[in-house]
Design a protein around this motif. Structure first.
Motif, short mmCIF file in Angstrom:
data_model
loop_
_atom_site.label_atom_id
_atom_site.label_comp_id
_atom_site.label_asym_id
_atom_site.label_seq_id
_atom_site.Cartn_x
_atom_site.Cartn_y
_atom_site.Cartn_z
N ALA A 166 0.89 -1.08 0.16
CA ALA A 166 0.01 -0.07 0.00
C ALA A 166 0.89 1.11 -0.09
O ALA A 166 0.45 2.17 -0.23
N HIS A 167 2.12 1.03 0.34
CA HIS A 167 3.02 2.31 0.42
C HIS A 167 4.53 2.43 -0.44
O HIS A 167 5.10 2.77 -0.20
N HIS A 217 4.65 3.33 -3.07
CA HIS A 217 5.35 4.42 -4.06
C HIS A 217 6.17 5.60 -3.13
O HIS A 217 6.77 6.49 -3.53
N GLY A 249 7.53 10.64 -3.60
CA GLY A 249 6.37 9.46 -3.45
C GLY A 249 5.40 10.26 -2.32
O GLY A 249 4.26 9.80 -2.41
N VAL A 299 3.35 13.59 -0.55
CA VAL A 299 2.59 14.85 -0.83
C VAL A 299 2.44 15.24 0.34
O VAL A 299 1.82 14.72 1.40
N GLY A 355 -5.49 7.63 7.90
CA GLY A 355 -5.35 8.00 6.50
C GLY A 355 -4.64 9.30 6.34
O GLY A 355 -4.69 9.88 5.05
N THR A 356 -3.88 9.64 7.29
CA THR A 356 -3.18 10.75 7.08
C THR A 356 -1.52 10.81 6.94
O THR A 356 -0.91 11.63 6.95
N GLY A 357 -1.04 9.46 6.73
CA GLY A 357 0.02 9.20 6.35
C GLY A 357 1.11 8.79 7.27
O GLY A 357 2.10 8.70 7.44
N LYS A 358 0.63 8.36 8.46
CA LYS A 358 1.51 8.13 9.61
C LYS A 358 2.30 6.93 9.26
O LYS A 358 3.65 6.91 9.31
N THR A 359 1.76 5.65 8.88
CA THR A 359 2.11 4.71 8.47
C THR A 359 3.28 4.93 7.07
O THR A 359 4.44 4.67 7.21
N ALA A 360 2.73 5.56 6.22
CA ALA A 360 3.63 5.97 5.09
C ALA A 360 4.87 6.79 5.55
O ALA A 360 5.98 6.48 5.06
N ASN A 414 -4.25 6.11 15.75
CA ASN A 414 -5.20 7.21 15.02
C ASN A 414 -6.23 7.43 16.28
O ASN A 414 -7.17 8.11 16.10
N TYR A 465 -5.62 15.75 4.88
CA TYR A 465 -5.20 16.43 3.55
C TYR A 465 -6.01 17.37 2.96
O TYR A 465 -7.16 17.20 3.10
N ARG A 471 -7.65 6.73 2.52
CA ARG A 471 -7.36 5.38 2.34
C ARG A 471 -8.55 4.76 1.59
O ARG A 471 -8.33 4.05 0.57
N1 LIG Z 1 1.61 12.29 2.18
C1 LIG Z 1 1.49 11.40 1.52
N2 LIG Z 1 1.95 11.28 -0.03
C2 LIG Z 1 1.75 10.10 -0.64
N3 LIG Z 1 0.93 9.06 -0.17
C3 LIG Z 1 0.46 9.22 1.21
C4 LIG Z 1 0.61 9.94 1.84
N4 LIG Z 1 -0.02 10.11 3.09
C5 LIG Z 1 -0.76 8.86 2.93
N5 LIG Z 1 -0.27 8.16 1.65
C6 LIG Z 1 -1.08 7.09 1.09
O1 LIG Z 1 -2.40 6.98 1.68
C7 LIG Z 1 -2.52 5.64 2.34
C8 LIG Z 1 -3.07 5.91 3.74
O2 LIG Z 1 -2.08 6.22 4.38
P1 LIG Z 1 -1.55 5.64 5.66
O3 LIG Z 1 -1.99 4.15 5.77
O4 LIG Z 1 -0.32 6.11 5.91
O5 LIG Z 1 -2.28 6.50 7.00
P2 LIG Z 1 -2.16 6.22 8.40
O6 LIG Z 1 -2.27 7.55 8.86
O7 LIG Z 1 -1.16 5.23 8.78
O8 LIG Z 1 -3.63 5.71 8.85
P3 LIG Z 1 -4.18 4.61 9.89
O9 LIG Z 1 -4.44 5.70 11.08
O10 LIG Z 1 -5.69 4.28 9.39
O11 LIG Z 1 -3.34 3.65 10.00
C9 LIG Z 1 -1.41 4.85 2.13
O12 LIG Z 1 -1.62 4.09 0.77
C10 LIG Z 1 -0.11 5.85 2.16
O13 LIG Z 1 1.05 5.37 1.15
#
Ligand SMILES: Nc1ncnc2c1ncn2[C@@H]1O[C@H](COP(=O)(O)OP(=O)(O)OP(=O)(O)O)[C@@H](O)[C@H]1O
Ligand SMILES: [Mg+2]
Length: 456
Positions: A17-18, A20, A38, A40, A73-78, A332, A366, A404
């Motif tokens: 899922a990540h 990119h 990758g 944003v 879905g705010t990119g913590k894991t990413a 989250n 976002y 997400r």
């Molecule tokens: N800033 C970013 N740039 C590019 N892709 C992103 C970015 N933030 C999130 N993504 C992508 O969006 C999707 C969701 O993000 P992610 O899983 O990191 O969210 P999360 O904050 O970990 O959510 P959760 O709290 O549900 O675990 C993933 O596929 C991730 O790669």
């Protein structure tokens, strides 16, 4: 303690899922480039993560903990995985999810301890007596099998090694022939053989065989200098967990009987606290002597609210130890009850005393533009084509729900496009899948509206 031939136990990462995400995308001065590597937007969190990466590289961070907190879905894991990319392969990075500690076979604290030790690296420098060079020949010599019959066994193997100084022919034990085959050594490879253990290491293919292709999987290395037989400093990167495993396993031989013995005993050999203490002692001695260097890595615990009070307490203590990695949490959750307690409510579901030690990095939702750009990147990685209107529609969906969810709709939309005989995804495909699927919020809304129709 056995150090040679320690197999790496690094976990294979599942980050599809990540996929990119290639890094944090920062400038030299540490400021975030709006769209790079990758990623944003989410600039502040990325810059903060960059500072942490620098601190880890300077080894100023051991035993500290960081928390990524923000809505889903705010990119913590990413971003955490981007940090792993920035740290490179020499710094251990061990990802896990909070719920991994719950298993019926292994104690919760044992799972945590194992991952803790996966996150601490040790760089061992040893001067070893080796034979090094480019392989010019490998000739196994066969004899009649001593067991009779038609079988043949290998009595020894002749190997030619070339360096800039000259060539040498060695007559080696058949067990080394096995290691040569395991490493897939062929003529023209540069290898070294440890004189004491007979371990074979393939370093790459010799320069002389380099082709003119731009893209190749091979690593080319120059022809070794000096004599074939020499002393050389060998650097090995292992984790403490690698050492635990290597020393816990019954040290069977290579022969069939002991291999079978290992097969029949599939039960994992337990790594006892005593063994770990022994290893720590040896490691500390090596560090004092300057033979080894500690490389504190990162333990990443995603969905940390899944841990319970017992594991939190254990973590807290483990962070105090002298051999502790940097721990990165992500969650989250807002205020919620700590698992394993009746009613102790705390921010992020983490006990106050641990919370107190943390540096918190926040991530925020976002904007529509940012979502659009992320969706664009995802579409490219997944090899999908979208019309601009379809992208805009999807980013609106993302705004209403989560990023997400919008990302997840990409593949179904591509399938409806295919059913309609197109390769490009149009707005109508997005609308169609939106009608077919539901996100968590609208599902919850529907449930509350039709509450009476469901079974209780
Ligand atoms: N800033 C970013 N740039 C590019 N892709 C992103 C970015 N933030 C999130 N993504 C992508 O969006 C999707 C969701 O993000 P992610 O899983 O990191 O969210 P999360 O904050 O970990 O959510 P959760 O709290 O549900 O675990 C993933 O596929 C991730 O790669
Ligand atoms: Mg996550």
């Amino acid at each position: 303690m056995k150090i040679e031939e320690v197999r790496s136990t690094a976990k294979a990462q599942r980050i599809s899922a990540h996929s990119h995400v290639k890094g944090l995308g920062l400038e030299e001065n540490g400021s975030a480039i709006p769209q790079a590597a990758g990623l944003v937007g989410q600039e502040e969190a990325r810059e903060a993560a960059g500072i942490i990466v620098d601190m880890i590289k300077m080894k100023k961070m051991a035993g500290r903990a960081i928390l990524f907190a923000g809505p889903p879905g705010t990119g913590k894991t990413a971003i955490a995985l981007a940090m792993a990319q920035e740290l490179g392969s020499k710094v251990p990075f061990c990802p896990m999810v909070g719920s991994e500690v719950y298993s019926s076979e292994i104690k919760k604290t044992e799972v945590l301890m194992e991952n803790f030790r996966r996150a601490i690296g040790l760089r061992i420098k040893e001067t070893k007596e080796i034979y090094e060079g480019e392989v010019t020949e490998i000739t196994p010599l066969e004899t009649e099998s001593p067991l009779g019959g038609y079988g043949k066994t290998i009595s020894h193997v002749i190997i030619g090694l070339k360096t800039s100084k000259g060539t040498k022919q060695l007559k080696l034990d058949p067990s080394i022939y096995e290691s040569l085959q395991k490493e897939k050594v062929v003529d023209g490879d540069v290898i070294y053989i440890e004189a004491n253990s007979g371990a074979v290491k393939r370093q790459g293919r010799s320069d002389a065989f380099a082709t003119e292709f731009d893209l190749e999987a091979e690593d080319y290395v120059p022809l070794p200098k000096g004599e074939v037989h020499k002393k050389k400093e060998i650097v090995q990167d292992v984790t403490l967990h690698d050492l635990d495993i290597a020393n816990a396993r019954p040290q069977g031989g290579q022969d069939i009987l002991s291999m079978l013995g290992q097969l029949m005993k599939p039960k994992k050999t337990e790594i006892t606290d005593k063994l770990r203490k022994e290893i720590n002692k040896v490691v500390n001695r090596y560090i004092d002597q300057g033979v080894a260097e500690l490389v504190p890595g990162v333990l990443f615990i995603d969905e940390v609210h899944m841990l319970d009070l017992e594991t939190f307490t254990y973590l807290h203590r483990a962070l105090e130890s002298s051999l502790a990695p940097i721990v990165i949490f992500a969650t989250n959750r807002g205020r919620c009850a700590i698992r394993g307690t009746e009613d102790i409510v705390s921010a992020h579901g983490i006990p106050m005393d641990l919370l107190d030690r943390l540096v918190i990095i926040k991530t925020s939702p976002y904007t529509k533009e940012e979502m659009l750009n992320i969706l664009k990147i995802r579409a490219t990685t997944e090899g999908l084509q979208l019309e601009t209107e379809a992208l805009t529609e999807l980013s609106e969906v993302g705004e209403r729900t989560t990023l997400r969810y919008a990302v997840q709709l990409l593949t179904p939309a591509s399938i409806t496009a295919k059913i309609n005989g197109r390769t490009v995804i149009k707005k109508e495909d997005v609308d169609e899948v939106c009608g077919l699927f539901m996100d968590a919020k609208s599902s919850a809304k529907m449930l509350s509206e039709n509450d009476s129709k469901y079974m209780k």
